[in-house]
Design a protein around this motif. Structure first.
Motif, PDB file in Angstrom:
ATOM      1  N   GLY A  37       2.655  -9.857  -2.503  1.00  0.00           N
ATOM      2  CA  GLY A  37       2.023 -11.168  -2.420  1.00  0.00           C
ATOM      3  C   GLY A  37       1.899 -11.657  -0.985  1.00  0.00           C
ATOM      4  N   GLU A  38       2.957 -11.445  -0.197  1.00  0.00           N
ATOM      5  CA  GLU A  38       2.899 -11.830   1.216  1.00  0.00           C
ATOM      6  C   GLU A  38       1.813 -11.042   1.944  1.00  0.00           C
ATOM      7  OE1 GLU A  38       6.727 -11.376   2.965  1.00  0.00           O
ATOM      8  OE2 GLU A  38       7.691 -12.703   1.517  1.00  0.00           O
ATOM      9  N   TYR A  39       1.713  -9.763   1.634  1.00  0.00           N
ATOM     10  CA  TYR A  39       0.709  -8.920   2.276  1.00  0.00           C
ATOM     11  C   TYR A  39      -0.708  -9.382   1.922  1.00  0.00           C
ATOM     12  CZ  TYR A  39      -2.044  -4.823   3.477  1.00  0.00           C
ATOM     13  OH  TYR A  39      -2.996  -3.985   3.995  1.00  0.00           O
ATOM     14  N   ARG A  40      -0.920  -9.744   0.656  1.00  0.00           N
ATOM     15  CA  ARG A  40      -2.246 -10.225   0.239  1.00  0.00           C
ATOM     16  C   ARG A  40      -2.604 -11.523   0.951  1.00  0.00           C
ATOM     17  NH1 ARG A  40      -2.682 -10.570  -5.912  1.00  0.00           N
ATOM     18  NH2 ARG A  40      -4.864 -10.886  -5.404  1.00  0.00           N
ATOM     19  N   ARG A  41      -1.634 -12.429   1.096  1.00  0.00           N
ATOM     20  CA  ARG A  41      -1.905 -13.677   1.814  1.00  0.00           C
ATOM     21  C   ARG A  41      -2.191 -13.404   3.289  1.00  0.00           C
ATOM     22  NH1 ARG A  41       1.938 -15.192  -1.897  1.00  0.00           N
ATOM     23  NH2 ARG A  41       3.678 -14.951  -0.496  1.00  0.00           N
ATOM     24  N   PHE A  42      -1.473 -12.457   3.872  1.00  0.00           N
ATOM     25  CA  PHE A  42      -1.701 -12.078   5.269  1.00  0.00           C
ATOM     26  C   PHE A  42      -3.107 -11.514   5.449  1.00  0.00           C
ATOM     27  CE2 PHE A  42      -1.473  -8.638   8.476  1.00  0.00           C
ATOM     28  CZ  PHE A  42      -1.268  -9.427   9.591  1.00  0.00           C
ATOM     29  N   ARG A  43      -3.530 -10.636   4.533  1.00  0.00           N
ATOM     30  CA  ARG A  43      -4.880 -10.061   4.622  1.00  0.00           C
ATOM     31  C   ARG A  43      -5.944 -11.136   4.432  1.00  0.00           C
ATOM     32  NH1 ARG A  43      -5.767  -5.539   6.987  1.00  0.00           N
ATOM     33  NH2 ARG A  43      -7.583  -5.287   5.687  1.00  0.00           N
ATOM     34  N   ALA A  44      -5.673 -12.147   3.621  1.00  0.00           N
ATOM     35  CA  ALA A  44      -6.630 -13.243   3.433  1.00  0.00           C
ATOM     36  C   ALA A  44      -6.808 -14.006   4.743  1.00  0.00           C
ATOM     37  CB  ALA A  44      -6.156 -14.182   2.329  1.00  0.00           C
ATOM     38  N   VAL A  45      -5.731 -14.239   5.456  1.00  0.00           N
ATOM     39  CA  VAL A  45      -5.823 -14.937   6.739  1.00  0.00           C
ATOM     40  C   VAL A  45      -6.642 -14.118   7.727  1.00  0.00           C
ATOM     41  CG1 VAL A  45      -4.500 -15.706   8.746  1.00  0.00           C
ATOM     42  CG2 VAL A  45      -3.714 -16.261   6.450  1.00  0.00           C
ATOM     43  N   LEU A  46      -6.400 -12.817   7.770  1.00  0.00           N
ATOM     44  CA  LEU A  46      -7.151 -11.968   8.693  1.00  0.00           C
ATOM     45  C   LEU A  46      -8.641 -11.946   8.346  1.00  0.00           C
ATOM     46  CD1 LEU A  46      -4.823  -8.881   9.192  1.00  0.00           C
ATOM     47  CD2 LEU A  46      -5.158 -10.833  10.706  1.00  0.00           C
ATOM     48  N   ALA A  47      -8.968 -12.071   7.076  1.00  0.00           N
ATOM     49  CA  ALA A  47     -10.368 -12.059   6.645  1.00  0.00           C
ATOM     50  C   ALA A  47     -11.019 -13.432   6.757  1.00  0.00           C
ATOM     51  CB  ALA A  47     -10.455 -11.555   5.203  1.00  0.00           C
ATOM     52  N   GLY A  48     -10.253 -14.451   7.158  1.00  0.00           N
ATOM     53  CA  GLY A  48     -10.806 -15.781   7.335  1.00  0.00           C
ATOM     54  C   GLY A  48     -10.831 -16.623   6.073  1.00  0.00           C
ATOM     55  N   ARG A  49     -10.155 -16.164   5.029  1.00  0.00           N
ATOM     56  CA  ARG A  49     -10.078 -16.944   3.792  1.00  0.00           C
ATOM     57  C   ARG A  49      -8.805 -17.784   3.817  1.00  0.00           C
ATOM     58  NH1 ARG A  49     -10.850 -11.699   1.887  1.00  0.00           N
ATOM     59  NH2 ARG A  49      -8.775 -11.744   0.979  1.00  0.00           N
ATOM     60  N   PRO A  50      -8.763 -18.864   3.061  1.00  0.00           N
ATOM     61  CA  PRO A  50      -7.531 -19.654   3.028  1.00  0.00           C
ATOM     62  C   PRO A  50      -6.419 -18.898   2.304  1.00  0.00           C
ATOM     63  CG  PRO A  50      -9.099 -20.522   1.459  1.00  0.00           C
ATOM     64  CD  PRO A  50      -9.814 -19.463   2.247  1.00  0.00           C
ATOM     65  N   ALA A  51      -5.237 -18.958   2.866  1.00  0.00           N
ATOM     66  CA  ALA A  51      -4.073 -18.325   2.237  1.00  0.00           C
ATOM     67  C   ALA A  51      -3.260 -19.401   1.552  1.00  0.00           C
ATOM     68  CB  ALA A  51      -3.237 -17.606   3.283  1.00  0.00           C
ATOM     69  N   HIS A  52      -3.089 -19.269   0.264  1.00  0.00           N
ATOM     70  CA  HIS A  52      -2.336 -20.251  -0.498  1.00  0.00           C
ATOM     71  C   HIS A  52      -0.859 -19.911  -0.448  1.00  0.00           C
ATOM     72  CE1 HIS A  52      -6.080 -21.880  -1.914  1.00  0.00           C
ATOM     73  NE2 HIS A  52      -6.471 -20.644  -2.219  1.00  0.00           N
ATOM     74  N   GLY A  53      -0.009 -20.930  -0.586  1.00  0.00           N
ATOM     75  CA  GLY A  53       1.430 -20.735  -0.493  1.00  0.00           C
ATOM     76  C   GLY A  53       1.984 -19.793  -1.541  1.00  0.00           C
ATOM     77  N   ARG A  54       1.576 -19.981  -2.777  1.00  0.00           N
ATOM     78  CA  ARG A  54       2.031 -19.110  -3.853  1.00  0.00           C
ATOM     79  C   ARG A  54       0.813 -18.664  -4.645  1.00  0.00           C
ATOM     80  NH1 ARG A  54       6.984 -21.381  -7.178  1.00  0.00           N
ATOM     81  NH2 ARG A  54       6.995 -19.236  -7.836  1.00  0.00           N
ATOM     82  N   PRO A  55       0.810 -17.453  -5.103  1.00  0.00           N
ATOM     83  CA  PRO A  55      -0.300 -17.027  -5.946  1.00  0.00           C
ATOM     84  C   PRO A  55      -0.291 -17.809  -7.254  1.00  0.00           C
ATOM     85  CG  PRO A  55       1.342 -15.287  -5.747  1.00  0.00           C
ATOM     86  CD  PRO A  55       1.764 -16.405  -4.854  1.00  0.00           C
ATOM     87  N   ARG A  56      -1.451 -18.121  -7.756  1.00  0.00           N
ATOM     88  CA  ARG A  56      -1.544 -18.876  -8.999  1.00  0.00           C
ATOM     89  C   ARG A  56      -1.174 -17.985 -10.168  1.00  0.00           C
ATOM     90  NH1 ARG A  56      -7.182 -21.389  -9.381  1.00  0.00           N
ATOM     91  NH2 ARG A  56      -7.763 -19.519  -8.279  1.00  0.00           N
ATOM     92  N   ARG A  57      -0.423 -18.558 -11.086  1.00  0.00           N
ATOM     93  CA  ARG A  57      -0.014 -17.838 -12.281  1.00  0.00           C
ATOM     94  C   ARG A  57      -0.479 -18.640 -13.488  1.00  0.00           C
ATOM     95  NH1 ARG A  57       6.166 -17.605 -11.268  1.00  0.00           N
ATOM     96  NH2 ARG A  57       5.652 -19.763 -10.881  1.00  0.00           N
TER      97      ARG A  57
END
Length: 77
Positions: A37-57
């Motif tokens: 999950g941390e890696y996915r949020r990190f990749r979102a930041v690199l791609a210019g998308r907003p990174a949310h604190g926790r993934p939605r469940r």
């Protein structure tokens, strides 16, 4: 060969060679899930998308309601 058999073989080989024992299977599974999950949020930041604190469940609310009904049953039911 099952995971347990492979682990037993790895432990045996490690002891024969005086090496540290491998971690037990399944011991770090939740840590891997959190790191993914941390890696996915990190990749979102690199791609210019907003990174949310926790993934939605979407199932979390239903699970919480089910747990509440199971642990606190209604007295009139």
């Amino acid at each position: 060969m099952s995971i347990t058999q492979q682990y037993a073989l790895d432990v045996y080989r490690a002891r024969q060679h005086g090496e540290p024992l491998p971690p037990a299977p399944g011991r770090d599974d939740w840590q891997v899930v959190r790191e993914l999950g941390e890696y996915r949020r990190f990749r979102a930041v690199l791609a210019g998308r907003p990174a949310h604190g926790r993934p939605r469940r979407p199932w979390a609310g239903r699970l919480r309601a089910l747990w509440s009904r199971w642990t606190h049953p209604h007295p009139l039911r």
